[in-house]
Design a protein around this motif. Sequence first.
Motif, PDB file in Angstrom:
ATOM      1  N   TYR A  80      -2.351   9.052   0.498  1.00 60.85           N
ATOM      2  CA  TYR A  80      -1.843   8.005   1.376  1.00 60.85           C
ATOM      3  C   TYR A  80      -1.125   8.596   2.584  1.00 60.85           C
ATOM      4  O   TYR A  80      -0.720   9.757   2.573  1.00 60.85           O
ATOM      5  CB  TYR A  80      -0.850   7.117   0.617  1.00 60.85           C
ATOM      6  CG  TYR A  80      -1.449   6.257  -0.464  1.00 60.85           C
ATOM      7  CD1 TYR A  80      -1.809   4.924  -0.212  1.00 60.85           C
ATOM      8  CD2 TYR A  80      -1.645   6.750  -1.745  1.00 60.85           C
ATOM      9  CE1 TYR A  80      -2.350   4.127  -1.214  1.00 60.85           C
ATOM     10  CE2 TYR A  80      -2.184   5.958  -2.754  1.00 60.85           C
ATOM     11  CZ  TYR A  80      -2.533   4.657  -2.483  1.00 60.85           C
ATOM     12  OH  TYR A  80      -3.061   3.866  -3.462  1.00 60.85           O
ATOM     13  N   ALA A  82       1.974   6.971   5.315  1.00 59.11           N
ATOM     14  CA  ALA A  82       2.837   5.842   5.689  1.00 59.11           C
ATOM     15  C   ALA A  82       3.835   6.330   6.734  1.00 59.11           C
ATOM     16  O   ALA A  82       4.309   7.474   6.664  1.00 59.11           O
ATOM     17  CB  ALA A  82       3.558   5.288   4.471  1.00 59.11           C
ATOM     18  N   ALA A  86       8.622   1.831   7.196  1.00 58.80           N
ATOM     19  CA  ALA A  86       7.916   0.781   6.445  1.00 58.80           C
ATOM     20  C   ALA A  86       8.860   0.148   5.426  1.00 58.80           C
ATOM     21  O   ALA A  86       9.719   0.820   4.849  1.00 58.80           O
ATOM     22  CB  ALA A  86       6.705   1.372   5.738  1.00 58.80           C
ATOM     23  N   GLN A  90       5.846  -3.528   2.376  1.00 58.81           N
ATOM     24  CA  GLN A  90       4.694  -2.897   3.023  1.00 58.81           C
ATOM     25  C   GLN A  90       4.167  -1.725   2.191  1.00 58.81           C
ATOM     26  O   GLN A  90       2.954  -1.535   2.057  1.00 58.81           O
ATOM     27  CB  GLN A  90       5.084  -2.428   4.427  1.00 58.81           C
ATOM     28  CG  GLN A  90       5.267  -3.563   5.414  1.00 58.81           C
ATOM     29  CD  GLN A  90       5.846  -3.108   6.742  1.00 58.81           C
ATOM     30  OE1 GLN A  90       6.578  -2.111   6.814  1.00 58.81           O
ATOM     31  NE2 GLN A  90       5.537  -3.845   7.817  1.00 58.81           N
ATOM     32  N   LEU A  91       5.080  -0.955   1.620  1.00 58.15           N
ATOM     33  CA  LEU A  91       4.679   0.168   0.769  1.00 58.15           C
ATOM     34  C   LEU A  91       4.011  -0.322  -0.511  1.00 58.15           C
ATOM     35  O   LEU A  91       3.008   0.240  -0.963  1.00 58.15           O
ATOM     36  CB  LEU A  91       5.899   1.030   0.435  1.00 58.15           C
ATOM     37  CG  LEU A  91       6.494   1.822   1.604  1.00 58.15           C
ATOM     38  CD1 LEU A  91       7.843   2.424   1.221  1.00 58.15           C
ATOM     39  CD2 LEU A  91       5.534   2.916   2.069  1.00 58.15           C
ATOM     40  N   THR A  93       2.417  -3.152  -0.907  1.00 61.75           N
ATOM     41  CA  THR A  93       1.099  -3.689  -0.539  1.00 61.75           C
ATOM     42  C   THR A  93       0.078  -2.573  -0.369  1.00 61.75           C
ATOM     43  O   THR A  93      -1.072  -2.668  -0.826  1.00 61.75           O
ATOM     44  CB  THR A  93       1.189  -4.506   0.754  1.00 61.75           C
ATOM     45  OG1 THR A  93       2.069  -5.615   0.554  1.00 61.75           O
ATOM     46  CG2 THR A  93      -0.172  -5.014   1.192  1.00 61.75           C
ATOM     47  N   LYS A  94       0.492  -1.484   0.297  1.00 63.50           N
ATOM     48  CA  LYS A  94      -0.400  -0.337   0.527  1.00 63.50           C
ATOM     49  C   LYS A  94      -0.843   0.282  -0.792  1.00 63.50           C
ATOM     50  O   LYS A  94      -2.023   0.551  -1.016  1.00 63.50           O
ATOM     51  CB  LYS A  94       0.309   0.713   1.390  1.00 63.50           C
ATOM     52  CG  LYS A  94      -0.524   1.957   1.680  1.00 63.50           C
ATOM     53  CD  LYS A  94       0.250   2.956   2.513  1.00 63.50           C
ATOM     54  CE  LYS A  94       0.366   2.519   3.946  1.00 63.50           C
ATOM     55  NZ  LYS A  94      -0.934   2.631   4.679  1.00 63.50           N
ATOM     56  N   LEU A  95       0.110   0.476  -1.708  1.00 66.32           N
ATOM     57  CA  LEU A  95      -0.195   1.099  -2.991  1.00 66.32           C
ATOM     58  C   LEU A  95      -1.045   0.188  -3.880  1.00 66.32           C
ATOM     59  O   LEU A  95      -1.933   0.649  -4.600  1.00 66.32           O
ATOM     60  CB  LEU A  95       1.106   1.463  -3.708  1.00 66.32           C
ATOM     61  CG  LEU A  95       1.884   2.631  -3.090  1.00 66.32           C
ATOM     62  CD1 LEU A  95       3.330   2.637  -3.592  1.00 66.32           C
ATOM     63  CD2 LEU A  95       1.206   3.953  -3.419  1.00 66.32           C
ATOM     64  N   ASP A  99      -4.818   1.441  -0.226  1.00 64.19           N
ATOM     65  CA  ASP A  99      -5.075   1.701   1.190  1.00 64.19           C
ATOM     66  C   ASP A  99      -4.899   3.190   1.476  1.00 64.19           C
ATOM     67  O   ASP A  99      -3.954   3.612   2.141  1.00 64.19           O
ATOM     68  CB  ASP A  99      -4.117   0.858   2.039  1.00 64.19           C
ATOM     69  CG  ASP A  99      -4.392   0.973   3.531  1.00 64.19           C
ATOM     70  OD1 ASP A  99      -5.470   1.491   3.897  1.00 64.19           O
ATOM     71  OD2 ASP A  99      -3.529   0.553   4.318  1.00 64.19           O
TER      72      ASP A  99
END
Length: 342
Positions: A80, A82, A86, A90-91, A93-95, A99
């Motif tokens: 990842y 980032a 953030a 947001q973190l 959601t990414k994990l 993403d």
Amino acid sequence: MFTLLLLLIIIAAGAALYIWNAMQPVQPQTQPVAFTVVQGTGTSAIADTLEQKGLIRNALVFKAYVKFKQQGSGFQAGKYEAKPGATFDQLITKLSAGDVVKEEMIRFTIPEGFTIRQMAEKLQKEGLADRQQFLQLANDPSAFDVALVRDIPKQAGLRYALEGYLFPETYELKKGSTAKDIIQAMLGQTQKRLETVSDLDAKLKQRGETLHQLLTVASLVEREVVVDDERSVVAGVIYNRLKQDKKLEIDATVQYMLDKQKERLYYKDLAVESPYNTYMHQGLPPGPIASPSLKSVIAALQPKATDYLFYVTKKDGTHEHLFAKTYKEHLHNIQVSNRKTN
């Protein structure tokens, strides 16, 4: 009592302030920070990594927030990136979405009818593989884990064991892929495409033909034919000549052994000793002379039934052929074809 209450209020306010501060994003930066989540890593370890990388202020608070949000179980492994700044959400959601950083890819195209040598030269020119290493691997089927290679015969005169077995296609592989990775992908694609041919094994058995022989005929069709409608007709001519023990006399086999395309073959070229020279030797060459398309494979598997034994290319730019049942008719077709150039 009032003092105790006030003290509790102060402690609660302090704790709330501490948590609030801990949840605030770190100082924003434009440069992203990379981190990796290994398969099987728990939420606690992920939180520790985020704190160590400077992406969150407090791992403990992040863990508590993730638990409160009933998240974490869906965090996905991967590499990842980032940007500092953030938010927790947001973190998370990414994990959860996985993403991950998209890996750099290489892209190359192997045209239909290409030989092993042409592939090696093209890949080296594009900076994707070492030519010599590619050619060496092309003669070592045991280096690859694909069922397809088990059917390749170990016979004298076979120039490249994998000739005809590397599917002509556009490929996209990870940057840094080796020559072996490239060949493995191409073999896998051939296996995949052949599996789309219905009842292939049964049809081969019915014809008394091996897969190697089929791919050999398909490669001859590929190098001889441009117009799709003629593929099965030319395949039929090849089988007709084989049945009558006639030499195939296919120019493409001579071009293959000469390693270069000539606009015109001379009698001295046709006299070069090689097991691939179908002007000198009866039967099929030892193996394929190029990578056939699926259309040519199907044509070789399902040849059109005719009495044709000869064909000559029309010299009118159409790339079509004139077919003949007898040598006399063939000579006439040659005259007709030559007249169209005058």
